[in-house]
Design a protein around this motif. Sequence first.
Motif, PDB file in Angstrom:
ATOM      1  N   HIS A 268       0.801  -1.208   0.000  1.00 16.57           N
ATOM      2  CA  HIS A 268       0.000   0.000   0.000  1.00 16.57           C
ATOM      3  C   HIS A 268       0.846   1.277   0.000  1.00 16.57           C
ATOM      4  N   HIS A 269       2.087   1.204   0.429  1.00 18.69           N
ATOM      5  CA  HIS A 269       2.917   2.411   0.496  1.00 18.69           C
ATOM      6  C   HIS A 269       4.306   2.137  -0.100  1.00 18.69           C
ATOM      7  N   PRO A 270       4.378   1.774  -1.363  1.00 23.89           N
ATOM      8  CA  PRO A 270       5.683   1.428  -1.923  1.00 23.89           C
ATOM      9  C   PRO A 270       6.631   2.624  -2.049  1.00 23.89           C
ATOM     10  N   ASP A 271       6.087   3.820  -2.202  1.00 25.13           N
ATOM     11  CA  ASP A 271       6.941   4.996  -2.419  1.00 25.13           C
ATOM     12  C   ASP A 271       7.054   5.872  -1.185  1.00 25.13           C
ATOM     13  N   ASN A 272       6.603   5.394  -0.055  1.00 26.52           N
ATOM     14  CA  ASN A 272       6.670   6.201   1.157  1.00 26.52           C
ATOM     15  C   ASN A 272       8.127   6.366   1.587  1.00 26.52           C
ATOM     16  N   PRO A 273       8.524   7.590   1.936  1.00 23.84           N
ATOM     17  CA  PRO A 273       9.928   7.793   2.359  1.00 23.84           C
ATOM     18  C   PRO A 273      10.278   7.079   3.653  1.00 23.84           C
ATOM     19  N   ARG A 274       9.287   6.577   4.379  1.00 22.37           N
ATOM     20  CA  ARG A 274       9.579   5.862   5.640  1.00 22.37           C
ATOM     21  C   ARG A 274       9.882   4.376   5.422  1.00 22.37           C
ATOM     22  N   VAL A 275       9.849   3.938   4.185  1.00 20.95           N
ATOM     23  CA  VAL A 275      10.057   2.515   3.909  1.00 20.95           C
ATOM     24  C   VAL A 275      11.393   2.011   4.473  1.00 20.95           C
ATOM     25  N   PRO A 276      12.518   2.745   4.295  1.00 18.31           N
ATOM     26  CA  PRO A 276      13.768   2.230   4.883  1.00 18.31           C
ATOM     27  C   PRO A 276      13.693   2.065   6.400  1.00 18.31           C
ATOM     28  N   TRP A 277      13.048   3.017   7.078  1.00 21.66           N
ATOM     29  CA  TRP A 277      12.880   2.886   8.522  1.00 21.66           C
ATOM     30  C   TRP A 277      12.026   1.659   8.882  1.00 21.66           C
ATOM     31  N   VAL A 278      10.973   1.467   8.103  1.00 22.38           N
ATOM     32  CA  VAL A 278      10.098   0.318   8.364  1.00 22.38           C
ATOM     33  C   VAL A 278      10.856  -0.981   8.151  1.00 22.38           C
ATOM     34  N   LEU A 279      11.631  -1.036   7.052  1.00 25.85           N
ATOM     35  CA  LEU A 279      12.406  -2.245   6.785  1.00 25.85           C
ATOM     36  C   LEU A 279      13.445  -2.480   7.888  1.00 25.85           C
ATOM     37  N   GLY A 280      14.123  -1.442   8.329  1.00 25.11           N
ATOM     38  CA  GLY A 280      15.133  -1.602   9.372  1.00 25.11           C
ATOM     39  C   GLY A 280      14.542  -2.039  10.697  1.00 25.11           C
ATOM     40  N   LEU A 281      13.438  -1.388  11.088  1.00 30.27           N
ATOM     41  CA  LEU A 281      12.802  -1.773  12.357  1.00 30.27           C
ATOM     42  C   LEU A 281      12.242  -3.188  12.283  1.00 30.27           C
ATOM     43  N   SER A 282      11.677  -3.550  11.128  1.00 29.25           N
ATOM     44  CA  SER A 282      11.151  -4.914  10.981  1.00 29.25           C
ATOM     45  C   SER A 282      12.270  -5.937  11.075  1.00 29.25           C
ATOM     46  N   ALA A 283      13.411  -5.642  10.432  1.00 34.26           N
ATOM     47  CA  ALA A 283      14.542  -6.569  10.517  1.00 34.26           C
ATOM     48  C   ALA A 283      15.052  -6.681  11.953  1.00 34.26           C
ATOM     49  N   ALA A 284      15.118  -5.533  12.648  1.00 33.17           N
ATOM     50  CA  ALA A 284      15.572  -5.562  14.035  1.00 33.17           C
ATOM     51  C   ALA A 284      14.644  -6.393  14.913  1.00 33.17           C
ATOM     52  N   LEU A 285      13.344  -6.201  14.720  1.00 33.55           N
ATOM     53  CA  LEU A 285      12.382  -7.001  15.488  1.00 33.55           C
ATOM     54  C   LEU A 285      12.489  -8.479  15.150  1.00 33.55           C
ATOM     55  N   ALA A 286      12.708  -8.805  13.877  1.00 34.58           N
ATOM     56  CA  ALA A 286      12.815 -10.204  13.462  1.00 34.58           C
ATOM     57  C   ALA A 286      14.023 -10.889  14.081  1.00 34.58           C
ATOM     58  N   VAL A 287      15.037 -10.080  14.478  1.00 36.55           N
ATOM     59  CA  VAL A 287      16.223 -10.653  15.116  1.00 36.55           C
ATOM     60  C   VAL A 287      16.097 -10.645  16.643  1.00 36.55           C
ATOM     61  N   VAL A 288      15.664  -9.506  17.196  1.00 33.51           N
ATOM     62  CA  VAL A 288      15.661  -9.358  18.652  1.00 33.51           C
ATOM     63  C   VAL A 288      14.658 -10.302  19.320  1.00 33.51           C
ATOM     64  N   GLN A 289      13.461 -10.440  18.725  1.00 34.54           N
ATOM     65  CA  GLN A 289      12.437 -11.279  19.360  1.00 34.54           C
ATOM     66  C   GLN A 289      12.885 -12.744  19.495  1.00 34.54           C
ATOM     67  N   PRO A 290      13.365 -13.425  18.441  1.00 36.03           N
ATOM     68  CA  PRO A 290      13.824 -14.817  18.616  1.00 36.03           C
ATOM     69  C   PRO A 290      15.047 -14.939  19.521  1.00 36.03           C
ATOM     70  N   VAL A 291      15.982 -13.947  19.424  1.00 37.27           N
ATOM     71  CA  VAL A 291      17.159 -14.014  20.283  1.00 37.27           C
ATOM     72  C   VAL A 291      16.772 -13.908  21.759  1.00 37.27           C
ATOM     73  N   GLY A 292      15.860 -12.991  22.077  1.00 37.69           N
ATOM     74  CA  GLY A 292      15.399 -12.866  23.460  1.00 37.69           C
ATOM     75  C   GLY A 292      14.719 -14.130  23.945  1.00 37.69           C
ATOM     76  N   SER A 293      13.908 -14.764  23.090  1.00 41.24           N
ATOM     77  CA  SER A 293      13.244 -16.018  23.484  1.00 41.24           C
ATOM     78  C   SER A 293      14.258 -17.126  23.702  1.00 41.24           C
ATOM     79  N   TRP A 294      15.284 -17.166  22.827  1.00 39.80           N
ATOM     80  CA  TRP A 294      16.295 -18.209  22.968  1.00 39.80           C
ATOM     81  C   TRP A 294      17.062 -18.041  24.283  1.00 39.80           C
ATOM     82  N   LEU A 295      17.427 -16.804  24.615  1.00 38.60           N
ATOM     83  CA  LEU A 295      18.139 -16.558  25.857  1.00 38.60           C
ATOM     84  C   LEU A 295      17.281 -16.917  27.071  1.00 38.60           C
ATOM     85  N   ALA A 296      15.987 -16.561  27.002  1.00 38.61           N
ATOM     86  CA  ALA A 296      15.100 -16.868  28.125  1.00 38.61           C
ATOM     87  C   ALA A 296      14.930 -18.367  28.325  1.00 38.61           C
TER      88      ALA A 296
END
Length: 417
Positions: A40-68
């Motif tokens: 829905h928002h392919p040309d939005n200037p926030r796309v890089p931020w969204v991609l970066g935050l999504s990647a960070a969440l995709a890493v931090v959430q499993p790592v935190g679960s693994w540590l716990a």
Amino acid sequence: MHHPGPLPASPAPDAGRLAVLLDFAFLLLLATSLSRYLTHHPDNPRVPWVLGLSAALAVVQPVGSWLAHHRPPAPGQRRRPWPLAVVTVLWVVLVVIAPSFSWCAVPLVYTALRTLPTPAALPLVAALTLLVTVGEARLPGPLDANLLLLPPTVAALATGVFLYMERQAERQRALIADLVRTRRELAATERREGTLAERERLAMEIHDTLAQGLSSQQMLLQAADRTWDGDPATARGHVRTAAEVAARNLAEARRFVHDLAPAELADGRTLDQALRSLAERESAESRLPVRFHLDGTPVPLPAAAQSALLRIAQGALANVREHAGASAAALTLSFLGDQAVLDIADDGRGFTPASSSPSSSSPSSSGRGHGLPAMRARLRQLGGTLTVESAPGEGTVVSAAVPLTPDRPSPGPGAVR
């Protein structure tokens, strides 16, 4: 008594599977929200931020679960909150930029309830729910009242189910802890009872073997001392008899140490043969005439019953010899169909069984306190009974009966084996 401390915490398989399920749900919702946003928002200037935050969440959430899961906290402590804090901050920033990621909060609700104490988790769940509701209201298009009611409903349902399951789990843990404590107390009680039973067995064996033999030796040596000057031959006879008693006592002690049957019952000898030998030996050693009589047809008796009846005969005759002042005694072994009965009778001074007057069988007369109690304890382990018939001046009869039926109680830990 030492009790083992709490076991070290170990990851439970169900908890690990739940963590994997929550991580999968979070990543699936994250991927779905990212795909929807990029569509829905392919040309939005926030796309890089969204991609970066999504990647960070995709890493931090499993790592935190693994540590716990693989580095669990100490018993009684909650999980480390910092992985949840990092994921929550990243998710809040992402929802502020792109409200379509708000539904990723559903797995975060469970993670918050599992990680934080309930008083701290509930405000966080409420804040996450409010943020999801606000994110739904910010989505472009007409406002749908159902979408505003759905986040609180889902959050309330998830929280209620989780808290109910936590209470059930806590009750189960308390029940298991109580069962473990009860099992330890029962084991400790059984050990104490076993120790007391073994002490009782040792006391009975020592009383009926070593103590009685030493008493006989003492009497013989005292008799030898009295006659040594006037009748050396008789004195030497007493000494030889005392030496024989000592040798027999030594053999009994060795068999006792090795937990074997009495020497009189060794080499396949039957109870009536052992009792006959006992009567002959008592007549020769103590100058107390003891006769043996067998009544009925002998039947095989368990080794424990034979040992018990023989020990009872030895103890009773020792009391007759030391305290009754009797001129004769008799052993009678009777087989009466359903039970075997051993009678030890003497023509001594007698006593009143209900009193503590000295007698041939009184437990207090020996000064050791193991006479009648030891006999009753032996018979109780075999399901038998002990009766004492006596009167002052009329002698005493001690009767020990053991059942011949196969359903009698089996000997306990302190039984004569």
